[in-house]
Scaffold this active site. Structure first.
Site, mmCIF file in Angstrom:
data_model
loop_
_atom_site.group_PDB
_atom_site.id
_atom_site.type_symbol
_atom_site.label_atom_id
_atom_site.label_comp_id
_atom_site.label_asym_id
_atom_site.label_seq_id
_atom_site.Cartn_x
_atom_site.Cartn_y
_atom_site.Cartn_z
ATOM 1 N N ASN A 216 0.873 -1.179 0.000
ATOM 2 C CA ASN A 216 0.000 0.000 0.000
ATOM 3 C C ASN A 216 0.908 1.227 0.000
ATOM 4 O O ASN A 216 1.513 1.550 1.018
ATOM 5 C CB ASN A 216 -0.879 -0.048 1.264
ATOM 6 N N TRP A 217 0.995 1.877 -1.139
ATOM 7 C CA TRP A 217 1.922 3.016 -1.255
ATOM 8 C C TRP A 217 1.409 4.270 -0.565
ATOM 9 O O TRP A 217 2.137 5.245 -0.415
ATOM 10 C CB TRP A 217 2.178 3.338 -2.742
ATOM 11 N N LYS A 218 0.143 4.276 -0.178
ATOM 12 C CA LYS A 218 -0.482 5.472 0.414
ATOM 13 C C LYS A 218 -0.253 6.686 -0.500
ATOM 14 O O LYS A 218 -0.205 6.525 -1.713
ATOM 15 C CB LYS A 218 0.039 5.685 1.835
ATOM 16 N N GLU B 22 -6.680 4.788 7.908
ATOM 17 C CA GLU B 22 -6.558 6.228 7.597
ATOM 18 C C GLU B 22 -7.844 6.754 6.964
ATOM 19 O O GLU B 22 -8.226 7.913 7.177
ATOM 20 C CB GLU B 22 -5.332 6.454 6.706
ATOM 21 N N GLY C 146 2.569 2.206 10.827
ATOM 22 C CA GLY C 146 3.554 3.275 10.683
ATOM 23 C C GLY C 146 4.284 3.621 11.963
ATOM 24 O O GLY C 146 4.940 4.657 12.059
ATOM 25 N N GLY D 257 4.977 1.337 4.632
ATOM 26 C CA GLY D 257 6.308 1.928 4.476
ATOM 27 C C GLY D 257 7.318 1.047 3.747
ATOM 28 O O GLY D 257 8.026 1.512 2.844
ATOM 29 N N SER E 286 3.377 -2.133 10.339
ATOM 30 C CA SER E 286 4.830 -2.237 10.550
ATOM 31 C C SER E 286 5.412 -3.597 10.150
ATOM 32 O O SER E 286 6.292 -4.124 10.823
ATOM 33 C CB SER E 286 5.181 -1.903 12.009
ATOM 34 N N HIS F 251 -9.506 1.268 5.115
ATOM 35 C CA HIS F 251 -8.192 1.410 5.750
ATOM 36 C C HIS F 251 -8.313 2.345 6.951
ATOM 37 O O HIS F 251 -9.112 3.284 6.925
ATOM 38 C CB HIS F 251 -7.178 1.953 4.742
ATOM 39 N N GLU G 274 -5.398 -4.811 10.687
ATOM 40 C CA GLU G 274 -4.361 -3.808 10.874
ATOM 41 C C GLU G 274 -4.622 -3.048 12.170
ATOM 42 O O GLU G 274 -5.393 -2.078 12.176
ATOM 43 C CB GLU G 274 -4.355 -2.822 9.703
HETATM 44 P P1 PGA Z 1 2.896 0.318 7.611
HETATM 45 O O1 PGA Z 1 1.420 0.538 7.011
HETATM 46 O O2 PGA Z 1 3.424 -0.977 7.034
HETATM 47 O O3 PGA Z 1 3.692 1.512 7.165
HETATM 48 O O4 PGA Z 1 2.753 0.231 9.101
HETATM 49 C C1 PGA Z 1 0.559 -0.542 6.816
HETATM 50 C C2 PGA Z 1 -0.769 -0.065 6.283
HETATM 51 O O5 PGA Z 1 -1.239 1.008 6.716
HETATM 52 O O6 PGA Z 1 -1.377 -0.701 5.410
#
Ligand code: PGA
Length: 257
Positions: A9-11, A102, A178, A240, A218, A100, A172
């Site tokens: 997931n590149w966000k 976010e 993150g 990330g 993470s 997600h 998640e």
């Molecule tokens: P992260 O994000 O690996 O940077 O913790 C995971 C995600 O939000 O899908």
């Protein structure tokens, strides 16, 4: 046996040029083992919507699937700033991440909206990846399972029987996204087992056993092996660490014991 899925997931990261460079280095690394990897796993990347055309082109002929990070539930109309399932499908998108954390916490998406998106994705034969997870506060209050299972049941409610086996779930924990603090494999397996159990109640044993449940939060090259070796952890949703070709390629090669 469920296949593993490693999803990046590149966000909201990378320009079109950077995205092309990343895909090229990723391909030059994992295309070498494509046949071996294809035996038991799938790979997916989910770029920002505006980069999907460039990434779609860069992926031509690769065994890496293309996903979106979000979509609207309507096919078209007066929804400024949104993208729809038919638009995504036009570029070869096969999966869409929905709900997600976010989207839930920064953009205030609720279970009802997420459910409408899940149903729309399924109707268009895009595989929805429903994300669920508790916040730190909910975790500390011992409410993780209650929160996760409520999000799960609400997110998947009303699916037609023929679409039920075509969804994926990503657990998640919000406190792990993150932050560099991933759930331990045991903590994650405990929640994944409860998700599987709930899917059994909702959809029956056969469908529940076929649905892939990913872990996200993470995930790195250092912790992915022990996570995906757990019986109910069927892959990883990586933020990330998916932005660097070498770390993502190593995660794609996760060892399942
Ligand atoms: P992260 O994000 O690996 O940077 O913790 C995971 C995600 O939000 O899908």
């Amino acid at each position: 046996m469920r296949r593993i899925l490693i999803a990046g997931n590149w966000k909201m990261n990378l320009t079109a040029l950077e995205a092309r460079v990343l895909v090229a280095s990723l391909r030059s690394d994992i295309d070498r083992d494509a046949a071996a990897l294809a035996r038991d796993r799938d790979v997916l990347i989910a770029p920002p919507a505006v980069l999907i055309p460039a990434v779609s082109q860069a992926l031509a002929g690769a065994s890496i699937a293309l996903g979106a990070q979000n979509m609207h539930f309507e096919d078209q109309g007066a929804f400024t700033g949104e993208v729809s399932a038919p638009m995504l499908k036009g570029f070869g998108v096969t999966h869409v991440i929905l709900g997600h954390s976010e989207r839930r916490h920064v953009f205030h998406e609720n279970d009802d909206l997420i459910n409408r998106k899940i149903l729309a994705a399924a109707r268009h034969r895009l595989t929805p990846i429903l994300c669920v997870g508790e916040t730190q506060h909910e975790h500390d209050a011992g409410r993780a399972l209650e929160v996760v299972l409520t999000q799960l049941q609400a997110g998947l409610s009303g699916l037609y029987p023929q679409h039920r086996g075509e969804v994926m779930v990503a657990y998640e924990p919000v406190w792990a996204i993150g932050t560099g603090r991933n759930a331990t494999p045991e903590q994650a397996e405990h929640v994944h087992g409860a998700i599987r159990e709930s899917l059994r109640d909702q959809f029956g044993q056969e469908i529940a056993d076929s649905i892939r449940i990913l872990y996200g939060g993470s995930v790195t090259a250092d912790n992915v092996d022990s996570l995906v070796s757990k019986p109910n952890i069927d892959g990883a949703l990586v933020g990330g660490a998916s932005l660097k070709a070498d770390s993502f390629a190593r995660i794609v090669r996760a060892r399942v014991d």
